[in-house]
Design a protein around this motif. Structure first.
Motif, PDB file in Angstrom:
ATOM      1  N   LEU A  48       0.807  -1.414   0.136  1.00 16.83           N
ATOM      2  CA  LEU A  48      -0.003   0.014   0.146  1.00 16.83           C
ATOM      3  C   LEU A  48       0.893   1.181   0.160  1.00 16.83           C
ATOM      4  CD1 LEU A  48      -2.934  -0.755   2.571  1.00 16.83           C
ATOM      5  CD2 LEU A  48      -2.869  -0.869   0.082  1.00 16.83           C
ATOM      6  N   ARG A  49       0.389   2.215  -0.747  1.00 18.31           N
ATOM      7  CA  ARG A  49       1.187   3.719  -0.678  1.00 18.31           C
ATOM      8  C   ARG A  49       0.509   4.332   0.576  1.00 18.31           C
ATOM      9  NH1 ARG A  49      -0.152   6.175  -6.372  1.00 18.31           N
ATOM     10  NH2 ARG A  49       1.360   7.356  -5.543  1.00 18.31           N
ATOM     11  N   PRO A  50       1.195   5.093   0.960  1.00 20.35           N
ATOM     12  CA  PRO A  50       0.787   5.775   2.278  1.00 20.35           C
ATOM     13  C   PRO A  50      -0.641   6.244   2.502  1.00 20.35           C
ATOM     14  CG  PRO A  50       3.231   6.277   1.731  1.00 20.35           C
ATOM     15  CD  PRO A  50       2.598   5.716   0.727  1.00 20.35           C
ATOM     16  N   HIS A  51      -1.155   7.068   1.287  1.00 24.30           N
ATOM     17  CA  HIS A  51      -2.472   7.612   1.429  1.00 24.30           C
ATOM     18  C   HIS A  51      -3.545   6.420   1.560  1.00 24.30           C
ATOM     19  CE1 HIS A  51      -3.022   7.604  -3.105  1.00 24.30           C
ATOM     20  NE2 HIS A  51      -4.186   7.722  -2.664  1.00 24.30           N
ATOM     21  N   HIS A  52      -3.219   5.356   0.779  1.00 20.48           N
ATOM     22  CA  HIS A  52      -4.204   4.327   1.019  1.00 20.48           C
ATOM     23  C   HIS A  52      -4.439   3.793   2.543  1.00 20.48           C
ATOM     24  CE1 HIS A  52      -4.041   3.451  -3.520  1.00 20.48           C
ATOM     25  NE2 HIS A  52      -5.081   4.436  -3.176  1.00 20.48           N
ATOM     26  N   LEU A  53      -3.509   4.071   3.213  1.00 22.00           N
ATOM     27  CA  LEU A  53      -3.668   3.739   4.924  1.00 22.00           C
ATOM     28  C   LEU A  53      -4.982   4.560   5.315  1.00 22.00           C
ATOM     29  CD1 LEU A  53      -0.040   3.926   6.004  1.00 22.00           C
ATOM     30  CD2 LEU A  53      -1.276   1.718   5.879  1.00 22.00           C
ATOM     31  N   LEU A  54      -5.061   5.539   4.665  1.00 12.28           N
ATOM     32  CA  LEU A  54      -6.290   6.482   5.088  1.00 12.28           C
ATOM     33  C   LEU A  54      -7.383   5.889   4.356  1.00 12.28           C
ATOM     34  CD1 LEU A  54      -4.737   9.875   4.868  1.00 12.28           C
ATOM     35  CD2 LEU A  54      -4.906   8.351   6.916  1.00 12.28           C
ATOM     36  N   CYS A  55      -7.435   5.474   3.079  1.00  9.99           N
ATOM     37  CA  CYS A  55      -8.596   5.240   2.301  1.00  9.99           C
ATOM     38  C   CYS A  55      -9.133   3.972   2.843  1.00  9.99           C
ATOM     39  CB  CYS A  55      -8.025   5.043   0.896  1.00  9.99           C
ATOM     40  SG  CYS A  55      -7.284   6.501  -0.127  1.00  9.99           S
TER      41      CYS A  55
ATOM     42  N   ASP B 295     -10.350   6.624  14.806  1.00 14.15           N
ATOM     43  CA  ASP B 295     -10.326   7.840  16.018  1.00 14.15           C
ATOM     44  C   ASP B 295      -9.919   8.957  15.498  1.00 14.15           C
ATOM     45  OD1 ASP B 295     -12.210   6.126  17.571  1.00 14.15           O
ATOM     46  OD2 ASP B 295     -10.199   5.691  18.904  1.00 14.15           O
ATOM     47  N   ALA B 296      -8.777   8.989  14.977  1.00 12.34           N
ATOM     48  CA  ALA B 296      -7.942  10.207  14.393  1.00 12.34           C
ATOM     49  C   ALA B 296      -8.590  10.595  13.121  1.00 12.34           C
ATOM     50  CB  ALA B 296      -6.522   9.873  14.347  1.00 12.34           C
ATOM     51  N   PHE B 297      -9.061   9.568  12.218  1.00  9.88           N
ATOM     52  CA  PHE B 297      -9.546   9.853  10.944  1.00  9.88           C
ATOM     53  C   PHE B 297     -10.965  10.862  11.376  1.00  9.88           C
ATOM     54  CE2 PHE B 297     -12.201   9.458   7.136  1.00  9.88           C
ATOM     55  CZ  PHE B 297     -11.057   9.534   6.129  1.00  9.88           C
ATOM     56  N   SER B 298     -11.758  10.286  12.291  1.00 11.69           N
ATOM     57  CA  SER B 298     -12.959  10.892  12.609  1.00 11.69           C
ATOM     58  C   SER B 298     -12.792  12.294  13.228  1.00 11.69           C
ATOM     59  CB  SER B 298     -13.666  10.090  13.642  1.00 11.69           C
ATOM     60  OG  SER B 298     -14.301   8.830  13.209  1.00 11.69           O
ATOM     61  N   ALA B 299     -11.543  12.379  14.135  1.00  9.73           N
ATOM     62  CA  ALA B 299     -11.463  13.732  14.452  1.00  9.73           C
ATOM     63  C   ALA B 299     -10.681  14.732  13.623  1.00  9.73           C
ATOM     64  CB  ALA B 299     -10.324  13.588  15.717  1.00  9.73           C
ATOM     65  N   GLY B 300     -10.490  14.096  12.415  1.00 11.86           N
ATOM     66  CA  GLY B 300      -9.740  14.937  11.337  1.00 11.86           C
ATOM     67  C   GLY B 300      -8.229  15.113  11.755  1.00 11.86           C
ATOM     68  N   SER B 301      -7.669  14.657  12.467  1.00 10.72           N
ATOM     69  CA  SER B 301      -6.154  14.922  12.807  1.00 10.72           C
ATOM     70  C   SER B 301      -5.149  14.113  11.836  1.00 10.72           C
ATOM     71  CB  SER B 301      -5.883  14.201  14.191  1.00 10.72           C
ATOM     72  OG  SER B 301      -5.918  13.405  14.544  1.00 10.72           O
ATOM     73  N   ILE B 302      -5.538  13.192  11.171  1.00 13.18           N
ATOM     74  CA  ILE B 302      -4.636  12.519  10.037  1.00 13.18           C
ATOM     75  C   ILE B 302      -5.264  12.709   8.595  1.00 13.18           C
ATOM     76  CG2 ILE B 302      -3.810  10.908  11.851  1.00 13.18           C
ATOM     77  CD1 ILE B 302      -5.461   8.838  10.518  1.00 13.18           C
ATOM     78  N   ARG B 303      -6.008  13.545   8.470  1.00 11.75           N
ATOM     79  CA  ARG B 303      -6.818  13.803   6.985  1.00 11.75           C
ATOM     80  C   ARG B 303      -5.921  14.662   5.984  1.00 11.75           C
ATOM     81  NH1 ARG B 303     -12.922  13.211   6.918  1.00 11.75           N
ATOM     82  NH2 ARG B 303     -12.394  13.176   4.574  1.00 11.75           N
ATOM     83  N   GLU B 304      -4.561  15.113   6.452  1.00 14.37           N
ATOM     84  CA  GLU B 304      -3.923  15.908   5.632  1.00 14.37           C
ATOM     85  C   GLU B 304      -3.790  15.346   4.142  1.00 14.37           C
ATOM     86  OE1 GLU B 304      -2.806  15.029   8.652  1.00 14.37           O
ATOM     87  OE2 GLU B 304      -2.790  17.033   9.563  1.00 14.37           O
ATOM     88  N   GLY B 305      -3.598  13.959   3.910  1.00 17.05           N
ATOM     89  CA  GLY B 305      -3.327  13.318   2.682  1.00 17.05           C
ATOM     90  C   GLY B 305      -4.494  13.228   1.781  1.00 17.05           C
ATOM     91  N   CYS B 306      -5.697  13.681   2.478  1.00 15.98           N
ATOM     92  CA  CYS B 306      -6.987  13.518   1.826  1.00 15.98           C
ATOM     93  C   CYS B 306      -7.443  14.897   1.116  1.00 15.98           C
ATOM     94  CB  CYS B 306      -8.300  13.358   2.789  1.00 15.98           C
ATOM     95  SG  CYS B 306      -7.946  11.714   3.817  1.00 15.98           S
ATOM     96  N   ALA B 307      -6.520  15.829   1.242  1.00 10.98           N
ATOM     97  CA  ALA B 307      -6.628  17.026   0.462  1.00 10.98           C
ATOM     98  C   ALA B 307      -6.955  17.115  -0.828  1.00 10.98           C
ATOM     99  CB  ALA B 307      -5.484  18.087   1.086  1.00 10.98           C
TER     100      ALA B 307
END
Length: 143
Positions: free
Chosen positions: A5-12, A105-117
């Motif tokens: 996985l590429r890093p932003h797919h850890l969020l996806c 938890d962090a995704f819901s809080a918005g604290s790790i969504r920089e890669g979603c811009a």
């Protein structure tokens, strides 16, 4: 086996509910989600990964765009800051209940969504997070 996985797919992967760019992309991602849910390890890679594979033959393949590379950098930095583990190319991650729980938890809080811009899927992912991640396909073994 290991999932690349590429890093932003850890969020996806946190909000994947079976929707995607094409039928082939979605079917591939559903198989990957099942493997992640079974606890298969993740190898973080640079550039196109196992999720991208069905898109690589497309004429307008965004997987190689600079904007996606920037999402990867921002995502790896956010995950590393949150979990205090390497999350860039070469890192190995186990998608267990603790990892997924802390990430969601962090995704819901918005604290790790920089890669979603500027991601076209961001509104869908926000809705899924707001619903408590209802219907997601990547679940830890103990779910």
């Amino acid at each position: 086996m290991t999932i690349r996985l590429r890093p932003h797919h850890l969020l996806c992967m946190l909000t994947f509910v079976g929707k995607g760019y094409t039928a082939a992309f979605t079917e591939n991602y559903i198989r990957i989600a099942a493997r992640l849910s079974a606890g298969e390890d993740i190898l973080v890679v640079e550039g196109p990964d196992d999720v991208c594979a069905p898109m690589l033959g497309e004429a307008e393949n965004h997987c190689l765009c600079d904007s996606v590379t920037e999402r990867d950098l921002k995502a790896s930095e956010a995950v590393e800051a949150l979990l205090k583990i390497p999350a860039g190319p070469g890192a190995s991650i186990r998608p267990d209940a603790d990892f997924l729980g802390r990430m969601r938890d962090a995704f819901s809080a918005g604290s790790i969504r920089e890669g979603c811009a500027r991601c076209e899927w961001s509104p869908l992912c926000t809705g899924i997070a707001d619903s408590g991640f209802d219907g997601v396909l990547v679940k830890p073994l103990d779910c």
